[in-house]
Enzyme design. Structure first.
Site, PDB file in Angstrom:
ATOM      1  N   ASP A  16      -7.639  -5.938   7.207  1.00 55.14           N
ATOM      2  CA  ASP A  16      -8.035  -6.986   6.264  1.00 55.14           C
ATOM      3  C   ASP A  16      -8.723  -8.149   6.973  1.00 55.14           C
ATOM      4  OD1 ASP A  16      -7.441  -6.246   3.552  1.00 55.14           O
ATOM      5  OD2 ASP A  16      -5.355  -6.136   4.175  1.00 55.14           O
ATOM      6  N   GLU A  42      -4.665 -12.590   7.474  1.00 53.39           N
ATOM      7  CA  GLU A  42      -5.603 -11.528   7.121  1.00 53.39           C
ATOM      8  C   GLU A  42      -6.968 -12.043   6.652  1.00 53.39           C
ATOM      9  OE1 GLU A  42      -3.424  -7.758   6.123  1.00 53.39           O
ATOM     10  OE2 GLU A  42      -2.694  -9.032   4.482  1.00 53.39           O
ATOM     11  N   HIS A  56       0.845  -1.198   0.000  1.00 52.14           N
ATOM     12  CA  HIS A  56       0.000   0.000   0.000  1.00 52.14           C
ATOM     13  C   HIS A  56       0.879   1.247   0.000  1.00 52.14           C
ATOM     14  CE1 HIS A  56      -3.609  -2.306   0.704  1.00 52.14           C
ATOM     15  NE2 HIS A  56      -3.117  -2.840   1.806  1.00 52.14           N
TER      16      HIS A  56
HETATM   17  C1  3PY Z   1      -4.073  -4.613   7.787  1.00 51.95           C
HETATM   18  O1  3PY Z   1      -4.532  -4.085   8.817  1.00 51.95           O
HETATM   19  O2  3PY Z   1      -4.766  -5.234   6.975  1.00 51.95           O
HETATM   20  C2  3PY Z   1      -2.661  -4.536   7.509  1.00 51.95           C
HETATM   21  O3  3PY Z   1      -2.184  -5.139   6.589  1.00 51.95           O
HETATM   22  C3  3PY Z   1      -1.781  -3.692   8.380  1.00 51.95           C
HETATM   23  O4  3PY Z   1      -0.537  -4.269   8.498  1.00 51.95           O
HETATM   24 MG    MG Z   2      -3.566  -5.860   5.218  1.00 52.45          MG
END
Ligand code: 3PY
Ligand code: MG
Length: 248
Positions: A170, A144, A41
């Site tokens: 995520d 995630e 990002h």
């Molecule tokens: C998220 O919060 O999805 C991230 O990847 C932060 O590291």
């Molecule tokens: Mg992330």
């Protein structure tokens, strides 16, 4: 950093999303233990990684990077530039963790190509470059999704994965509970990730948008703790200054 985490230290870091060597050096001098150049990002490009790594190193802090994908050469190019560790987003199975982690290490543990004239090997001046890389290269797999949580015990047990690191945005989004960090199922996922890391002799990590939840994260057992980014800190400082100036 790998040795410090293995020794049980808790290390605070931040993400670099501006592509700026100066922001890297400034945040390093602010006292973070590690800084992570973000290529998943933000506004930074792979060609801007080196300046940020040099900025972080000038401030004496560990320099890591997050790849944009698990493609092998994304990881090996960063290691050649001398990052100490690489984070991979969206690692959702043990098999995916194994495939990605292979890029982190030279054989027989991995499949990283051997070219010792790069910065990571001190341009050929390090006679122990291969051994040192094995000892110091930190692999960080992001958890995630619910699928990744279901596989976290396998992911944490992969040789080369040193940290399982929750991406809360995520993870909560994919659970259908965006940023509901007190949600019972999310809290169960957090506990499962920390337990899996501990059982595998690895560290657990998490990203926090701001420092309010740091005590909770430490109590949960996280030891690699990311707090915001160059962007979030600049915006928080700017908005607080203007709010104070305008009294609103
Ligand atoms: C998220 O919060 O999805 C991230 O990847 C932060 O590291
Ligand atoms: Mg992330």
């Amino acid at each position: 950093m790998k040795e410090r985490l293995a020794a049980g230290e808790t290390l605070f870091g931040s993400f670099l999303s501006f592509g700026s060597p100066l922001a890297a050096e400034a945040l390093g001098l602010a006292g973070f233990d590690w800084l992570l150049v973000d290529l998943e990002h933000g506004g930074g490009h792979e060609s801007q990684v080196l300046g940020q790594v040099l900025g972080a190193r000038a401030a004496g802090v560990h320099a890591l990077a997050r790849v944009e994908s698990a493609e092998r050469s994304r990881t090996t190019r960063l290691l050649d530039l001398g990052v100490e560790g690489v984070m991979c987003p969206q690692v959702s199975s043990g098999a995916a963790a194994e495939a990605w982690a292979a890029a982190l290490h030279y054989g027989p543990a991995g499949s990283r190509g051997v070219a010792l004239y790069n910065r990571g090997a001190r341009y050929g001046t390090d006679p122990d470059a291969i051994e040192n890389a094995r000892r110091t290269t930190l692999g960080v797999a992001q958890i995630e999704s619910p699928e990744a949580v279901e596989e976290v015990e396998r992911i944490a047990s992969v040789d080369g994965i040193d940290v399982v690191f929750i991406g809360p945005s995520d993870l909560t989004f994919s659970m259908g509970r965006f940023r509901e960090f007190d949600d019972v199922e999310y809290r169960e996922a957090v506990e499962r990730v920390v337990t899996a890391a501990r059982d595998a002799g690895k560290a657990a990590g998490i990203f926090l948008g701001s420092p309010e939840r740091v005590p909770e994260a430490i109590a949960d057992g996280f030891r690699m703790i990311g707090i915001g980014s160059d962007a979030t800190m600049m915006m928080a400082g700017a908005r607080a200054a203007l709010a104070a100036a305008r009294d609103d």
